[in-house]
Design an enzyme around this catalytic site. Structure first.
Site: not given
Ligand code: UDP
Length: 324
Positions: A51, A75, A141
């Site tokens: 990760d 992502a 985002y």
């Protein structure tokens, strides 16, 4: 080349890994498998499960691989979720990106192809959208992607990192092996094809009162293989900076549904639903820069071909990779 692909178990990462392997590159995928699928990682690639939010894992991976370049997909990518839980997007997309950059700098890796998005532009004043438009994201985002672009631009300025920002429009389609399997699925084409597969009774059309010819939103749908090819061109060429990736042609939601009807032979009922917050009426790429500087030419610009490829994959994988 030796390439480290972060997020190689996701939709765009899996197809890019497949094409890189086809071209004979030595690929290592670094992925936490949280939202992707182990089955989507090409078996010719090495998989390191880790990760980006933990600095040690990516540092060790970078040291052991010593890649010639990094292709960074890993992502979160759901606009709606980013509005609900912005911190997740900054923590993962920006924080993870910082750890990746730190690992690159420690190992002396310079080149990074970054999976960015037209969401960094927000609502454009003009279409087609070129790379010189102001970047004014309207959701966390898009903001998180823009923030990492900014970080990488300063790393270029101050320490010779060579970033390429590929700003995708609407990724769609599939190869024979790899396709789109998100949970939840929010994207138009897979949601329409779920109706054709008999898994949902109707597709919701989010708003039919936009200022467009049929009242539904217009988007630029770009085949995943064409997107993947652009990454490979960006790796091969001595380029940096931003490139929009789209066909330059927009299709409305109703036009996409009509194409899906033609390809699947299914009537595909629709349910007109409220607008989805934050959806701009029209997003169409001006991709001349990618054509001129990368030598990129979309091969599957025809919407019918794109939908046919997606349909082939969804018929072969009616429950996606079947692991989640
Ligand atoms: N859309 C829709 N129904 C769906 C999914 C999407 O009407 O089930 C619309 C959405 O409002 C947008 C377009 O289809 O106008 C493309 O949406 P998608 O989520 O595929 O991509 P986006 O453009 O948001 O990145």
């Amino acid at each position: 080349m030796k390439i480290l692909v972060t997020g190689g178990s996701g939709y765009i990462g899996s197809v890019t890994t497949e094409l890189l392997c086809n071209d004979g590159h030595e690929v290592t995928v670094f992925d936490n498998l949280e939202r992707g699928h182990r089955e989507a990682v090409d078996p010719r690639a090495r998989l390191i499960v880790g990760d980006l939010r933990s600095p040690d894992g990516i540092r060790d991976a970078m040291q052991s691989v010593k890649p010639d370049a990094v292709v960074h997909f890993a992502a979160y990518a759901l606009v709606g979720e980013s509005m609900q839980e912005p911190h997740l997007y900054f923590e993962n997309n920006v924080g993870g990106g910082l750890n990746l950059l730190d690992a690159m700098q420690r190992t002396g890796v310079k080149k990074i192809i970054f999976s960015s998005t037209c969401a960094t532009y927000g609502e454009p004043d003009v279409v087609p959208m070129t790379e010189v438009l102001p970047q004014r994201p309207t959701n966390p985002y898009g903001e998180s992607k823009l923030m990492l672009e900014t970080v990488l631009r300063w790393a270029q300025e101050r320490s010779g990192i060579q970033p390429v920002f590929l700003r995708y429009f609407n990724a769609c389609g599939a190869t024979e092996k790899y396709g789109e399997d998100h949970e939840p699925e929010t994207h138009l084409i897979p949601n329409v094809l779920k109706v054709a597969l008999g898994q949902t009774p109707a597709v919701s059309v989010f708003g039919d009162d936009y200022p467009t010819p049929d009242g539904t939103c217009i988007r630029d749908y770009i085949h995943i293989v064409d997107l993947a090819r652009a990454h490979i061109l960006a790796l091969e060429k001595d380029v940096t900076g931003a490139f929009n990736l789209g066909t330059g042609t927009g299709f409305s939601v109703q036009e996409v549904i009509a194409t899906c009807r033609a390809v699947t032979g299914h009537e595909i009922p629709v349910k007109i639903s409220p607008r989805r917050p934050g959806d701009p009426p029209r997003l169409v790429a001006g991709a001349d820069k990618a054509r001129a500087e990368l030598g990129w030419q979309p091969q599957f610009a025809d919407l019918r071909t794109i939908v046919q490829h997606a349909w082939n994959w969804h018929q072969a994988h009616p429950h996606g990779y079947g692991t989640k």
